[in-house]
Structures are given as structure tokens and as C-alpha cells.
Write a protein that holds these residues in place. Structure first.
Motif: not given
Length: 276
Positions: A224, A231, A236
Motif C-alpha cells: 500500500d 487495499r 495501510g
């Protein structure tokens, strides 16, 4: 091979798998599909080759990994011992564990602090690379997992070097600071949303020993930070924010190593930059 489990962390690998499926759906040239397949196989082969050349873990470490993979996690969850079923991907694999052992040896570390224990794989790797009178302090939030790790570690020859502190990592840091404890290596691998807090607390409370090293796991979290896929959502983004904070920290020398899900090595700048 291990690559089958870990390659999914690489967004390039995921894109290639998606492309391979798209080629199949569109009935594109079999040559294109074959080329994509070869690229995927090469990515796997590189990982497997590196792991194959790397020294094998000790029998104790291999047994601990085996016990983690084969533990009845679903049963623990069903019995209410765990709030969720953890992924065994949380455990450091052979390549990263041996890399951490080498770093520990290079640093001549005697005292190690670990934030995020899971079943004790990394704790044992550290313990096997410090002197007999050395110490690893591992912090774990989940009491059941902490007890499970203790049972695994007690079956090993170096597990006695590992002390487990249960509870929130920040509270454990504060307790250790009150005892005036310092550590040659501090390994951050707890909840990703807490990375910035842990990093700042380590510095503010003076927990890193002179010439010490901070190691931070999962700094390429599922890709990420550089793929911008988003994602992994807020987790992330927490890693992205942490990486950017460290990048701007002029006090330290840092290097990001693309091993497994990314590892950052951080040292005081004066310990690395010796030029006048």
C-alpha cells in the motif's frame, strides 16, 4: 514452497495473477499467457532461492513455527479464548527470522525489546543470538496468545531468556522506562495504528541504548505505501504516515529493506555518519 504464502503481499504479483486470469477470459494468445506465467514463476523462484540459500533455523525455532502453523486457532476462537482467528502470516518466516538473527549478532546486542510477540518466533530468534545472560522483553496485548507463546518458548533451550509483558505496548514501555531500562535493539511489530506512538514514546522515554537500533516490521504493508491501492484501508494509511514521519526525522539514519513485508532499520545519525 514459502513463496506461495508470502508472494500475495506483493502488489506486482497480485496484478500479474489478475492479468493472467484476464488473458484467459479474453482468450488471448497462449504465448502471452505463458509469458505471464513465467514471470510469476520467476518471482516465486527468487524468493524460494533466497530462502533455500539462507541457513536453516534451529530445531527449536522450526518446532515453534510448526506448532504455530498447526495450532487449533479455530477452536480457541470458538471457545472464546480469542476475539478473532489470527493469521499465521503474523509470524516471521525463515528468511526474516534469520535476517533478524544476523542483525542482532552484528549489533552485539545483549538486550532486546519486542513490541508484538504473537507465538514467539521472533523472540526466540533474538534470544538465540544474544549472550547467555542476555534478555528479550516481549510485549503482547492478548493474554491467551501470550500464554501460548510462553508454552512454546518453555520447550526451547533459549526460551528462558524471554520475558513476556502482557497488556498494551505503550503501558509496558512506560513501566520499563520507570525501571530505567534500555535496549540495544527495539523491534516494533505490534498494531500498525500504534507505530507512531510507539516510536515517539521510545525516544521520549530514552528506551533505546547508546548505539542502539530500532527495527520496524511491515513497513511495505501489502504494498500500500507505494502502490496506492488502499487495499488495507486505515491500517495501510497508518503505515504510510509512519514511514513519512521517519523519513522526515533528521535525527536518524534509516534504510528500508524489501524483505517479506518490508523492514526498516533505524539508527541515530551520529552512529552511522562518521564523516567530518
Amino acid at each position: 514452497m514459502a513463496s506461495e504464502k508470502f508472494m500475495i503481499l506483493d502488489p506486482a504479483y497480485r496484478k500479474l495473477q489478475k492479468l493472467k486470469e484476464l488473458v484467459r477470459e479474453e482468450n488471448a494468445s497462449s504465448k502471452i499467457s505463458a509469458e505471464i506465467g513465467e514471470v510469476i514463476d520467476l518471482l516465486k523462484a527468487r524468493y524460494d532461492y533466497c530462502e533455500g540459500i539462507t541457513s536453516d533455523p534451529s530445531k527449536d525455532l522450526q518446532q515453534l513455527m510448526h506448532s504455530t502453523f498447526h495450532h487449533q486457532w479455530q477452536n480457541d476462537h470458538a471457545e472464546g479464548k480469542l476475539s478473532r482467528v489470527p493469521s499465521t502470516m503474523m509470524m516471521s518466516g525463515k528468511l526474516e527470522a534469520q535476517f533478524l538473527r544476523s542483525l542482532t549478532s552484528l549489533c552485539n546486542a545483549e538486550r532486546v525489546l519486542e513490541l508484538g510477540l504473537f507465538t514467539g518466533c521472533t523472540a526466540l530468534a533474538f534470544a538465540e543470538s544474544i549472550p547467555e545472560d542476555g534478555k528479550v522483553v516481549s510485549c503482547e496485548l492478548d493474554p491467551h496468545i501470550a500464554d501460548l507463546a510462553r508454552s512454546f518458548l518453555d520447550k526451547t533451550s533459549c526460551g528462558k531468556k524471554v520475558e513476556i509483558m502482557k497488556g498494551p505496548a505503550k503501558s509496558s514501555l512506560e513501566i520499563l522506562a520507570k525501571k530505567k531500562e534500555q535496549f540495544d535493539i527495539i523491534f516494533i511489530d505490534a498494531d500498525k495504528e500504534g507505530y507512531i506512538t510507539y516510536y515517539k514514546t521510545i525516544w521520549d522515554l530514552g528506551l533505546l541504548a547508546p548505539k542502539g537500533t530500532i527495527l520496524v516490521d511491515n513497513v511495505l504493508f501489502h504494498g500500500d505505501p507505494y502502490s496506492k491501492e488502499g487495499r488495507t484501508g486505515e491500517i495501510g494509511q497508518s503505515i504510510i504516515n509512519f514511514n513519512e514521519m521517519v523519513r522526515k526525522d533528521d535525527r536518524v539514519h534509516k534504510i528500508m529493506v524489501p524483505i517479506r513485508d518490508g523492514l526498516m532499520i533505524i539508527r541515530r545519525k551520529e552512529d552511522v555518519d562518521r564523516q567530518k
